[in-house]
Motif scaffolding. Structure first.
Motif, mmCIF file in Angstrom:
data_model
loop_
_atom_site.group_PDB
_atom_site.id
_atom_site.type_symbol
_atom_site.label_atom_id
_atom_site.label_comp_id
_atom_site.label_asym_id
_atom_site.label_seq_id
_atom_site.Cartn_x
_atom_site.Cartn_y
_atom_site.Cartn_z
ATOM 1 N N GLU A 24 -2.375 -3.380 -15.545
ATOM 2 C CA GLU A 24 -1.399 -2.310 -15.686
ATOM 3 C C GLU A 24 -1.532 -1.515 -14.324
ATOM 4 O OE1 GLU A 24 -2.362 -3.726 -19.544
ATOM 5 O OE2 GLU A 24 -3.874 -2.875 -18.181
ATOM 6 N N LEU A 25 -2.719 -1.742 -13.676
ATOM 7 C CA LEU A 25 -2.813 -0.728 -12.671
ATOM 8 C C LEU A 25 -3.768 -1.455 -11.362
ATOM 9 C CD1 LEU A 25 -2.732 2.180 -11.414
ATOM 10 C CD2 LEU A 25 -4.818 2.493 -12.568
ATOM 11 N N LYS A 40 5.369 -2.131 7.408
ATOM 12 C CA LYS A 40 6.884 -2.479 7.689
ATOM 13 C C LYS A 40 7.724 -2.247 6.466
ATOM 14 C CE LYS A 40 6.625 -5.920 11.313
ATOM 15 N NZ LYS A 40 5.396 -5.213 11.888
ATOM 16 N N LEU A 41 9.058 -1.682 6.743
ATOM 17 C CA LEU A 41 9.694 -1.310 5.609
ATOM 18 C C LEU A 41 9.885 -2.530 4.498
ATOM 19 C CD1 LEU A 41 13.010 0.538 7.437
ATOM 20 C CD2 LEU A 41 11.432 1.455 5.827
ATOM 21 N N HIS A 42 9.861 -2.104 3.496
ATOM 22 C CA HIS A 42 9.757 -3.025 2.142
ATOM 23 C C HIS A 42 10.171 -2.284 0.795
ATOM 24 C CE1 HIS A 42 5.894 -1.532 2.157
ATOM 25 N NE2 HIS A 42 5.776 -1.901 0.837
ATOM 26 N N ASN A 43 10.244 -3.182 -0.156
ATOM 27 C CA ASN A 43 10.414 -2.423 -1.275
ATOM 28 C C ASN A 43 9.861 -3.408 -2.243
ATOM 29 O OD1 ASN A 43 12.497 -4.524 -1.775
ATOM 30 N ND2 ASN A 43 14.010 -2.973 -2.275
ATOM 31 N N HIS A 44 9.571 -3.064 -3.596
ATOM 32 C CA HIS A 44 9.022 -3.692 -4.728
ATOM 33 C C HIS A 44 9.334 -3.084 -5.927
ATOM 34 C CE1 HIS A 44 5.582 -0.915 -4.375
ATOM 35 N NE2 HIS A 44 5.662 -1.445 -2.870
ATOM 36 N N LEU A 45 9.033 -3.879 -7.014
ATOM 37 C CA LEU A 45 9.495 -3.158 -8.498
ATOM 38 C C LEU A 45 8.394 -2.364 -8.938
ATOM 39 C CD1 LEU A 45 10.725 -6.443 -10.345
ATOM 40 C CD2 LEU A 45 12.114 -4.511 -9.748
ATOM 41 N N HIS A 46 7.132 -2.203 -8.346
ATOM 42 C CA HIS A 46 5.969 -1.547 -8.859
ATOM 43 C C HIS A 46 6.063 -0.087 -8.356
ATOM 44 C CE1 HIS A 46 5.007 -5.415 -7.724
ATOM 45 N NE2 HIS A 46 4.161 -5.288 -8.599
ATOM 46 N N ILE A 47 5.850 0.890 -9.255
ATOM 47 C CA ILE A 47 5.716 2.321 -8.729
ATOM 48 C C ILE A 47 4.585 2.396 -8.254
ATOM 49 C CG2 ILE A 47 5.687 4.703 -9.887
ATOM 50 C CD1 ILE A 47 7.033 3.568 -12.115
ATOM 51 N N GLN A 48 4.642 3.242 -6.860
ATOM 52 C CA GLN A 48 3.498 3.207 -6.225
ATOM 53 C C GLN A 48 3.176 4.790 -5.644
ATOM 54 O OE1 GLN A 48 3.949 1.312 -2.494
ATOM 55 N NE2 GLN A 48 2.581 2.770 -1.354
ATOM 56 N N ILE A 93 -4.751 5.220 0.292
ATOM 57 C CA ILE A 93 -5.101 4.841 -0.889
ATOM 58 C C ILE A 93 -3.905 4.520 -1.731
ATOM 59 C CG2 ILE A 93 -6.615 4.821 -2.896
ATOM 60 C CD1 ILE A 93 -8.274 4.447 -0.235
ATOM 61 N N ASP A 94 -3.685 3.728 -2.286
ATOM 62 C CA ASP A 94 -2.241 3.107 -2.986
ATOM 63 C C ASP A 94 -2.809 2.747 -4.245
ATOM 64 O OD1 ASP A 94 -0.968 3.845 -0.644
ATOM 65 O OD2 ASP A 94 -0.199 1.855 -0.129
ATOM 66 N N ALA A 95 -1.898 3.183 -5.028
ATOM 67 C CA ALA A 95 -2.219 3.049 -6.679
ATOM 68 C C ALA A 95 -0.578 2.161 -7.130
ATOM 69 C CB ALA A 95 -2.431 3.902 -7.488
ATOM 70 N N PHE A 96 -0.696 1.147 -7.866
ATOM 71 C CA PHE A 96 0.564 0.492 -8.124
ATOM 72 C C PHE A 96 0.464 0.043 -9.563
ATOM 73 C CE2 PHE A 96 -0.538 -0.869 -3.694
ATOM 74 C CZ PHE A 96 0.904 -0.874 -3.172
ATOM 75 N N THR A 97 1.608 0.588 -10.304
ATOM 76 C CA THR A 97 1.511 0.148 -11.663
ATOM 77 C C THR A 97 2.905 -0.689 -11.743
ATOM 78 O OG1 THR A 97 1.611 1.023 -13.898
ATOM 79 C CG2 THR A 97 2.481 2.302 -12.407
ATOM 80 N N PRO A 98 3.006 -1.882 -12.397
ATOM 81 C CA PRO A 98 1.744 -2.478 -12.741
ATOM 82 C C PRO A 98 1.220 -3.329 -11.538
ATOM 83 C CG PRO A 98 3.654 -4.126 -13.309
ATOM 84 C CD PRO A 98 4.199 -2.765 -12.830
ATOM 85 N N ARG A 99 0.235 -3.889 -11.624
ATOM 86 C CA ARG A 99 -0.651 -4.156 -10.339
ATOM 87 C C ARG A 99 0.252 -5.423 -9.632
ATOM 88 N NH1 ARG A 99 -4.889 -8.610 -13.308
ATOM 89 N NH2 ARG A 99 -3.382 -10.037 -14.043
ATOM 90 N N ARG A 100 -0.234 -5.391 -8.264
ATOM 91 C CA ARG A 100 0.473 -6.310 -7.333
ATOM 92 C C ARG A 100 -0.037 -7.617 -7.425
ATOM 93 N NH1 ARG A 100 3.446 -4.092 -2.847
ATOM 94 N NH2 ARG A 100 3.989 -6.382 -2.548
ATOM 95 N N ALA A 101 0.286 -8.451 -8.325
ATOM 96 C CA ALA A 101 -0.204 -9.794 -8.509
ATOM 97 C C ALA A 101 -0.222 -10.579 -7.065
ATOM 98 C CB ALA A 101 0.471 -10.410 -9.447
ATOM 99 N N ASP A 102 0.664 -10.263 -6.340
ATOM 100 C CA ASP A 102 0.947 -10.999 -5.003
ATOM 101 C C ASP A 102 -0.272 -10.360 -4.190
ATOM 102 O OD1 ASP A 102 2.190 -8.490 -5.135
ATOM 103 O OD2 ASP A 102 3.311 -8.825 -2.981
#
Length: 109
Positions: A24-25, A40-48, A93-102
């Motif tokens: 979850e985190l 670099k500019l990017h995006n992802h599904l995770h809230i950061q 320090i970045d927190a991601f939800t859910p975790r960045r499996a990548d």
């Protein structure tokens, strides 16, 4: 349970290290060695959520630019295009939800 994760080079002058994680985190340190290093500019599904531990950075989040320094914190919504340029060496320090499996070795999942 404490686990040690490797330091991984991402972009020139930038490293990433997972500090802790569960499904979850995830908490990750991004270290910028010199001014001009970029996330670099990017995006992802995770809230950061990003916390500036040290250094200075110019972020672009969904087309809006902001300069941040030690103690600043902000949230990047899911799918928002974002990136940063280091103005003075430091650590995010970045927190991601859910975790960045990548960011993990498949054996860690």
């Amino acid at each position: 349970m404490l686990k040690s994760f490797p330091v991984v080079a991402t972009d020139p002058g930038v490293t990433r290290q997972v500090l802790s994680e569960c499904p979850e985190l995830m908490v990750v340190a991004f270290r910028f060695a010199h001014a001009g290093a970029e996330g670099k500019l990017h995006n992802h599904l995770h809230i950061q959520s990003t916390y500036v531990e040290s250094g200075r950075f110019r972020f672009s989040v969904a087309g809006e630019a902001v300069e941040v320094g030690p103690g600043d914190s902000f949230v990047i919504p899911s799918l928002a295009m974002h990136g940063c340029v280091c103005l003075a060496p430091g650590t995010l320090i970045d927190a991601f939800t859910p975790r960045r499996a990548d960011f993990l070795d498949p054996s860690d999942l």
